[in-house]
Enzyme design. Structure first.
Site, mmCIF file in Angstrom:
data_model
loop_
_atom_site.group_PDB
_atom_site.id
_atom_site.type_symbol
_atom_site.label_atom_id
_atom_site.label_comp_id
_atom_site.label_asym_id
_atom_site.label_seq_id
_atom_site.Cartn_x
_atom_site.Cartn_y
_atom_site.Cartn_z
ATOM 1 N N LYS A 109 3.195 -1.337 -12.305
ATOM 2 C CA LYS A 109 3.139 0.043 -12.227
ATOM 3 C C LYS A 109 4.440 0.852 -12.103
ATOM 4 C CE LYS A 109 1.110 -0.108 -7.738
ATOM 5 N NZ LYS A 109 1.708 -1.301 -7.313
ATOM 6 N N ARG B 24 -3.501 3.507 -0.674
ATOM 7 C CA ARG B 24 -3.460 1.925 -0.535
ATOM 8 C C ARG B 24 -4.787 1.781 -0.072
ATOM 9 N NH1 ARG B 24 1.554 0.398 -2.557
ATOM 10 N NH2 ARG B 24 2.174 -1.665 -1.657
ATOM 11 N N ARG C 169 1.036 -9.984 0.716
ATOM 12 C CA ARG C 169 0.779 -8.456 0.083
ATOM 13 C C ARG C 169 -0.613 -8.510 -0.667
ATOM 14 N NH1 ARG C 169 6.452 -8.120 -2.099
ATOM 15 N NH2 ARG C 169 5.896 -6.098 -3.437
HETATM 16 P P1 AMP Z 1 5.404 -1.441 -2.861
HETATM 17 O O1 AMP Z 1 6.940 -1.088 -3.467
HETATM 18 O O2 AMP Z 1 4.358 -0.647 -3.547
HETATM 19 O O3 AMP Z 1 5.060 -2.890 -3.383
HETATM 20 O O4 AMP Z 1 5.596 -1.472 -1.409
HETATM 21 C C1 AMP Z 1 6.091 -2.235 -0.420
HETATM 22 C C2 AMP Z 1 5.615 -2.211 1.139
HETATM 23 O O5 AMP Z 1 5.760 -0.831 1.464
HETATM 24 C C3 AMP Z 1 4.178 -2.637 1.144
HETATM 25 O O6 AMP Z 1 4.149 -3.869 1.116
HETATM 26 C C4 AMP Z 1 3.777 -1.652 2.350
HETATM 27 O O7 AMP Z 1 4.378 -2.520 3.337
HETATM 28 C C5 AMP Z 1 4.582 -0.514 2.216
HETATM 29 N N1 AMP Z 1 3.807 0.550 1.635
HETATM 30 C C6 AMP Z 1 3.745 1.442 0.480
HETATM 31 N N2 AMP Z 1 3.183 2.143 0.147
HETATM 32 C C7 AMP Z 1 2.294 2.214 0.982
HETATM 33 C C8 AMP Z 1 1.176 2.796 1.604
HETATM 34 N N3 AMP Z 1 0.639 3.700 0.515
HETATM 35 N N4 AMP Z 1 0.478 2.589 2.678
HETATM 36 C C9 AMP Z 1 0.856 1.813 3.412
HETATM 37 N N5 AMP Z 1 2.098 1.094 3.287
HETATM 38 C C10 AMP Z 1 2.566 1.162 2.115
#
Ligand code: AMP
Length: 215
Positions: free
Chosen positions: A13, A88, A172
């Site tokens: 994404k 999320r 995750r």
């Molecule tokens: P990502 O870069 O999207 O994989 O996000 C990395 C980490 O950021 C995730 O594993 C969560 O800990 C946190 N995170 C990102 N977006 C959200 C969200 N919308 N709600 C809660 N935690 C988030």
């Protein structure tokens, strides 16, 4: 055009969000990137988020909702935006709807990036990033062309995200299944959901996105 990208970590994404935001000249908002910046700055939000991010858990809804609220009312988002990594869970989706309603906006499309789980683990655990220009590589699927040097800027310094290790990745993915899967049904019922085969190479995924948007 206001768009949501749904998909597990490693579904591509982020790459597509940056391509599409350039192509449509709209803002791309990645909550994960915004949170990582806060952690780097050692800010109050960063300190709250750090531990949860490192274990692969979700950061509290209040924190991410505040971040999104601030962003979508900025001038940069007037023409539209892509939400990458938000919502999320259902609570975040409901809060988003409320926020958008209050500023007379709505979501036009929700793309769901579909990839099998074993591929996702390799995509994430193999990921490394050029420290200088941010180009993203993968030791299984997309290593640098020249050994140890970034194709973009020739730098030989790379880094990996602290949450891109195999143990955190598994958590995750588990969190994604439990919290974010219900969003697929939620947006399907609203007739906004478009499934994207994200196993294809990045250029073909991008073509699929564009043709869907143009239809
Ligand atoms: P990502 O870069 O999207 O994989 O996000 C990395 C980490 O950021 C995730 O594993 C969560 O800990 C946190 N995170 C990102 N977006 C959200 C969200 N919308 N709600 C809660 N935690 C988030």
């Amino acid at each position: 055009m206001n768009i949501i990208f749904l998909g597990a970590p490693g579904s591509g994404k982020g790459t597509q969000a940056s391509l599409l935001s350039k192509n449509l000249d709209i803002e791309s908002i990645a909550t994960g990137d915004l949170l990582r910046k806060e952690v780097e700055k050692n800010s109050r939000i960063g300190n709250i988020a750090k531990e949860q991010m490192e274990s692969g858990a979700l950061v509290s809804d209040e924190v991410v909702i505040d971040i999104i609220k601030e962003k979508i009312i900025t001038k940069n988002c007037e023409k539209g935006f892509i939400l990458d990594g938000f919502p999320r869970n259902i609570n975040q989706a409901l809060k988003l709807e409320e926020m958008l309603h209050n500023c007379d906006k709505k979501i036009n499309k929700v793309f769901n990036f579909e990839v099998e789980e074993d591929v996702l683990v390799k995509r994430i655990a193999g990921r490394y990033i050029c420290k200088k220009c941010g180009a993203v590589y993968n030791r299984y699927f997309k290593p640098t062309n020249k050994d140890g040097k970034c194709d973009n800027c020739d730098s030989n310094e790379f880094e990996t995200r602290s949450d891109d290790n195999e143990l955190t990745v598994k958590n995750r993915l588990k969190v994604y299944k439990e919290s974010s899967f219900p969003l697929i049904e939620y947006y399907k019922k609203k007739h906004l959901l478009v499934s994207i085969d994200a196993l294809k190479i990045s250029t073909l995924v991008f073509e699929d996105l564009k043709s869907n948007i143009n239809n």
